[in-house]
Scaffold this active site. Structure first.
Site, PDB file in Angstrom:
ATOM      1  N   LYS A  99     -22.625 -13.401 -30.904  1.00  0.00           N
ATOM      2  CA  LYS A  99     -22.634 -11.939 -30.849  1.00  0.00           C
ATOM      3  C   LYS A  99     -21.225 -11.382 -31.033  1.00  0.00           C
ATOM      4  CE  LYS A  99     -26.861 -11.204 -28.267  1.00  0.00           C
ATOM      5  NZ  LYS A  99     -27.460 -10.727 -27.001  1.00  0.00           N
ATOM      6  N   ASP A 103     -19.979  -0.516 -30.767  1.00  0.00           N
ATOM      7  CA  ASP A 103     -20.468  -1.653 -31.516  1.00  0.00           C
ATOM      8  C   ASP A 103     -21.837  -1.244 -32.073  1.00  0.00           C
ATOM      9  OD1 ASP A 103     -20.781  -4.393 -32.361  1.00  0.00           O
ATOM     10  OD2 ASP A 103     -22.189  -4.606 -30.694  1.00  0.00           O
ATOM     11  N   SER A 135     -17.719  -2.371 -35.815  1.00  0.00           N
ATOM     12  CA  SER A 135     -18.673  -3.467 -35.961  1.00  0.00           C
ATOM     13  C   SER A 135     -18.116  -4.591 -36.816  1.00  0.00           C
ATOM     14  CB  SER A 135     -19.961  -2.948 -36.613  1.00  0.00           C
ATOM     15  OG  SER A 135     -20.812  -4.013 -36.953  1.00  0.00           O
ATOM     16  N   ALA A 136     -18.477  -5.810 -36.453  1.00  0.00           N
ATOM     17  CA  ALA A 136     -18.082  -6.974 -37.249  1.00  0.00           C
ATOM     18  C   ALA A 136     -18.955  -7.123 -38.486  1.00  0.00           C
ATOM     19  CB  ALA A 136     -18.190  -8.233 -36.398  1.00  0.00           C
TER      20      ALA A 136
HETATM   21  C1  BG6 Z   1     -21.940  -8.430 -35.493  1.00  0.00           C
HETATM   22  C2  BG6 Z   1     -23.041  -9.234 -34.855  1.00  0.00           C
HETATM   23  O1  BG6 Z   1     -22.165  -7.084 -35.258  1.00  0.00           O
HETATM   24  O2  BG6 Z   1     -21.886  -8.657 -36.888  1.00  0.00           O
HETATM   25  C3  BG6 Z   1     -22.884 -10.706 -35.218  1.00  0.00           C
HETATM   26  O3  BG6 Z   1     -22.984  -9.079 -33.453  1.00  0.00           O
HETATM   27  C4  BG6 Z   1     -22.825 -10.852 -36.732  1.00  0.00           C
HETATM   28  O4  BG6 Z   1     -23.953 -11.429 -34.673  1.00  0.00           O
HETATM   29  C5  BG6 Z   1     -21.683 -10.006 -37.279  1.00  0.00           C
HETATM   30  O5  BG6 Z   1     -22.631 -12.211 -37.087  1.00  0.00           O
HETATM   31  C6  BG6 Z   1     -21.533 -10.095 -38.790  1.00  0.00           C
HETATM   32  O6  BG6 Z   1     -22.620  -9.465 -39.389  1.00  0.00           O
HETATM   33  P1  BG6 Z   1     -22.953  -9.499 -40.936  1.00  0.00           P
HETATM   34  O7  BG6 Z   1     -24.025  -8.454 -41.072  1.00  0.00           O
HETATM   35  O8  BG6 Z   1     -21.714  -9.133 -41.671  1.00  0.00           O
HETATM   36  O9  BG6 Z   1     -23.407 -10.884 -41.242  1.00  0.00           O
HETATM   37 MG    MG Z   2     -23.198  -6.339 -30.815  1.00  0.00          MG
HETATM   38 MG    MG Z   3     -21.227  -5.887 -33.752  1.00  0.00          MG
END
Ligand code: BG6
Ligand code: MG
Ligand code: MG
Length: 220
Positions: free
Chosen positions: A44, A8, A113-114
């Site tokens: 998260k 992550d 990663s999200a």
């Molecule tokens: C994740 C985080 O890695 O990404 C979250 O832990 C976050 O908190 C998510 O909402 C989405 O991120 P982004 O940068 O696309 O808004």
């Molecule tokens: Mg994280």
């Molecule tokens: Mg993440």
């Protein structure tokens, strides 16, 4: 012990989790309610839109789809502003060293990663080249705790999910790893990450020296 390691990003490799929190808290303030670190645990690992929905739920607020879109964009604008000054200093303890250590041992490495900002962040940190595969928030349909993001990472590395270990700071991410048939190392608070197979305070503890030049092994 493993052929593929999936990391992550936010809160594991780089200290961006607090910027996500600052931006969400600022949005909540603007909407007139308090958003605590405890509330924030639920965001998260969760996608931007889903995070916003949870936040609005906490505030007891309902908005139109158009407004939702605007609020999400506003939060992201602030977030990107906060991280625009990111340098390799923001790397969490042991992150670069552990990634390098794994590579030297022939372990494949993926990012799971999200975040849609993930490629930008890797670039800022100068660590894009340490990854064999990068899966970010633009590449998945289903957010953690669905295992899609990690299964994609395993697929791109061409490693069986059962031979992958996931490193995560989010409860949703630990669950995603387990659902994907992978081992999970929690990075953070053992009480919050009780479902993980192991928990470390930082990736430095995963190094044979425990991150110090000389020291006791914290590896489990
Ligand atoms: C994740 C985080 O890695 O990404 C979250 O832990 C976050 O908190 C998510 O909402 C989405 O991120 P982004 O940068 O696309 O808004
Ligand atoms: Mg994280
Ligand atoms: Mg993440």
């Amino acid at each position: 012990w493993c052929k593929g390691a999936i990391f992550d990003l936010d809160g594991v490799i780089v200290d961006t989790a607090r910027y996500h929190y600052l931006a969400w808290r600022r949005l909540a303030e603007e909407l007139g309610f308090e958003f605590t670190p405890e509330h924030n645990e639920r965001l998260k690992g969760v996608s931007r839109m889903r995070s916003l929905e949870i936040l609005l739920e906490v505030g007891g607020i309902s908005v139109s789809p158009e407004e939702k879109q605007q609020l999400a964009e506003k939060k992201n604008h602030w977030y990107v502003e906060y991280i625009s000054a990111l340098t390799p200093d923001a790397l969490l303890p042991g992150a670069r060293e552990f990634l390098t250590w794994l590579r030297e041992r022939g372990v494949k490495i993926a990012l799971g990663s999200a975040s849609k900002n993930a490629p930008l962040i890797l670039d800022r940190l100068g660590i894009t080249g340490l990854f064999d595969a990068v899966v970010d928030g633009t590449m998945v349909e289903k957010a953690k705790p669905d295992p899609e993001v990690f299964l994609k990472g395993a697929g791109l590395m061409d490693v069986d999910p059962r031979e992958c270990v996931v490193f995560e700071d989010a409860v949703a991410g630990i669950e995603a790893a387990r659902r994907g048939g992978m081992k999970a190392v929690g990075v953070g608070d053992p009480e919050v990450l009780a479902e993980a197979d192991w928990v470390v305070r930082s990736l430095a503890e995963c190094l044979p020296t425990g991150g110090a030049s000389e020291g006791s092994s914290e590896e489990k």
